[in-house]
Design a protein around this motif. Structure first.
Motif, PDB file in Angstrom:
ATOM      1  N   ARG A   1       0.871  -1.189   0.000  1.00 35.30           N
ATOM      2  CA  ARG A   1       0.000   0.000   0.000  1.00 35.30           C
ATOM      3  C   ARG A   1       0.896   1.223   0.000  1.00 35.30           C
ATOM      4  NH1 ARG A   1      -5.185   1.359   3.754  1.00 35.30           N
ATOM      5  NH2 ARG A   1      -6.070  -0.098   2.247  1.00 35.30           N
TER       6      ARG A   1
ATOM      7  N   HIS B   1      -7.685  -0.197  -5.618  1.00 35.61           N
ATOM      8  CA  HIS B   1      -7.648  -0.984  -4.375  1.00 35.61           C
ATOM      9  C   HIS B   1      -8.351  -2.308  -4.740  1.00 35.61           C
ATOM     10  CE1 HIS B   1      -7.801  -2.214  -0.302  1.00 35.61           C
ATOM     11  NE2 HIS B   1      -8.317  -1.153   0.265  1.00 35.61           N
TER      12      HIS B   1
ATOM     13  N   ARG C   1      -9.694   5.327  -4.556  1.00 38.91           N
ATOM     14  CA  ARG C   1      -9.226   4.139  -5.307  1.00 38.91           C
ATOM     15  C   ARG C   1     -10.274   3.034  -5.246  1.00 38.91           C
ATOM     16  NH1 ARG C   1      -4.307   4.271  -1.149  1.00 38.91           N
ATOM     17  NH2 ARG C   1      -5.261   3.487   0.735  1.00 38.91           N
ATOM     18  N   VAL C   2     -11.075   3.049  -4.155  1.00 39.58           N
ATOM     19  CA  VAL C   2     -12.148   2.048  -4.031  1.00 39.58           C
ATOM     20  C   VAL C   2     -13.175   2.252  -5.149  1.00 39.58           C
ATOM     21  CG1 VAL C   2     -14.035   1.215  -2.574  1.00 39.58           C
ATOM     22  CG2 VAL C   2     -11.851   1.877  -1.527  1.00 39.58           C
TER      23      VAL C   2
ATOM     24  N   ARG D   1     -15.731   7.506   2.083  1.00 43.12           N
ATOM     25  CA  ARG D   1     -15.181   8.486   3.024  1.00 43.12           C
ATOM     26  C   ARG D   1     -14.543   9.630   2.233  1.00 43.12           C
ATOM     27  NH1 ARG D   1     -10.025   9.336   5.217  1.00 43.12           N
ATOM     28  NH2 ARG D   1      -9.187   7.667   3.897  1.00 43.12           N
TER      29      ARG D   1
ATOM     30  N   GLN E   1     -11.654  11.731   1.398  1.00 40.50           N
ATOM     31  CA  GLN E   1     -10.225  11.441   1.572  1.00 40.50           C
ATOM     32  C   GLN E   1      -9.488  12.727   1.943  1.00 40.50           C
ATOM     33  OE1 GLN E   1      -9.036   7.852   0.324  1.00 40.50           O
ATOM     34  NE2 GLN E   1     -11.110   7.835   1.164  1.00 40.50           N
TER      35      GLN E   1
ATOM     36  N   GLY F   1     -14.972   1.477   4.694  1.00 36.94           N
ATOM     37  CA  GLY F   1     -14.318   1.760   5.968  1.00 36.94           C
ATOM     38  C   GLY F   1     -12.962   2.395   5.713  1.00 36.94           C
ATOM     39  N   PRO F   2     -12.472   3.212   6.628  1.00 40.63           N
ATOM     40  CA  PRO F   2     -13.100   3.583   7.893  1.00 40.63           C
ATOM     41  C   PRO F   2     -14.249   4.567   7.690  1.00 40.63           C
ATOM     42  CG  PRO F   2     -11.013   4.757   7.617  1.00 40.63           C
ATOM     43  CD  PRO F   2     -11.128   3.826   6.465  1.00 40.63           C
TER      44      PRO F   2
END
Ligand code: ASP
Ligand code: CP
Length: 318
Positions: free
Chosen positions: A116, A144, A177-178, A231, A233, A272-273
């Motif tokens: 990572r 990711h 990235r998700v 979330r 970032q 998450g988170p």
């Protein structure tokens, strides 16, 4: 040993760098392989032997709770030895580069590097410069892949298929990235993906991506089968993309009130988170439609499958 679905298909990738470059068939093959690994975690002895004698390094230059521990557990369940590397307590503080760090670890005889890094492309760079298998655990705001895989695994497990599903990915899409890994996997598996967020948090050239775009969550909330909340970032934001947190939550937060207009069987997801009260209200995050912790559980089987497959490809000389 995990039972794999018998398809006339040979996995040939010794690295997992992203989902963009995988076919729908390859993604489904990883998911099918993960199904076989799920039952290892339900045994009284939670171990399988395929990575016995192999060494996996968790090479994390950014913080992580879920991904790092999940990979560590996955490697352990496959009987590998695991080395934990975090930037904070390493010789990176003395000026050592990513490549030198990886080469030195490789000199100790490692087989798989799970990396990572805040720099997009870092896993690809490593894969070109070391002999070990490389698995991307999140690079900048590029990809990711194991998060994307565990997300589609979770949806497929509950809904049976992604084909024809409508999925909203909401929030700070630009820096996520998700969102990108999800988009590639969901799109390839036949879902219709809509990115939802303020224009300032949409990726550049979003019209070239295989998604719909909406700037209004209220327009899509009643139409989707799955909603994935992102979330913000903060660590990757330059400047102020919205006037205030309160205003952001008002327009793009998943609130109890908003959920009243959603389909009764909508799946509420979040990688998450969570920032409770910002992108999602606590009652929704913990509510009956939430599969957030199931995502985490499924991540283990998915990461076991990924470690197993890259190691197998390396053993076959790929
Ligand atoms: N944990 C995920 C990532 O590392 C999502 C997030 O941090 O918001 O990309
Ligand atoms: N979802 C995810 O990647 O979480 P971590 O950042 O805690 O690993």
């Amino acid at each position: 040993m995990a039972a794999r679905k018998s398809k006339q298909f040979e996995w040939s990738h010794k690295h997992l760098l992203g989902l963009r470059e995988l076919t729908a068939e390859e993604i489904s093959f990883i998911l099918d392989t993960a199904v076989g690994f799920e039952q290892v975690s339900t045994r009284s002895v939670k171990k399988a032997p395929p990575l016995r004698g192999k060494v996996v390094v968790n090479l994390f230059f950014e913080d992580s709770t879920r991904t790092r521990n999940s990979f560590a557990l996955a490697a352990g369940r496959l009987s590998a030895d695991i080395i934990e590397f975090t930037k904070k307590d390493s010789s990176v503080s003395k000026g050592e580069t990513l490549l030198d760090t990886a080469r030195n670890l490789e000199a100790m005889g490692i087989d798989i590097v799970v990396v990572r890094h805040s720099a997009g492309g870092a896993p690809k760079f490593l894969s070109r410069n070391i002999n070990a298998c490389v698995v991307n655990a999140g690079d900048g705001f590029c990809e990711h892949p194991t998060q994307g895989l565990l997300d589609v695994y979770t949806i497929r497990k509950i809904k049976g298929t992604l084909d024809g599903l409508k999925i909203a990915i909401v929030g700070d899409v630009a820096h996520s990235r998700v969102a990108r890994s999800d988009m590639w996997a969901m799109n390839k598996l036949g879902a219709e993906v809509t990115f939802v967020g303020p224009p300032t948090l949409m990726p550049a050239r979003v019209d070239e991506l295989p998604v719909k775009v909406s700037y209004c969550l209220d327009d899509v909330i009643d139409k989707v089968d799955v909603i994935n909340m992102l979330r913000i970032q903060f660590e990757r934001l330059g400047g102020n993309p919205f006037p205030s947190i309160r205003e952001y939550s008002h327009y793009f937060g998943l609130t109890v009130e908003r959920m009243k207009r959603a389909k009764s069987d909508i799946l509420v997801m979040h990688p998450g988170p969570i920032n409770r009260g910002l992108e999602i209200e606590s009652e929704v995050a913990d509510g009956k439609n939430s599969v957030i912790l199931e995502q985490v559980t499924n991540g283990l089987a998915v990461r076991m499958a990924v470690l197993f497959l890259v190691n197998q490809a390396a053993a076959q000389g790929n």
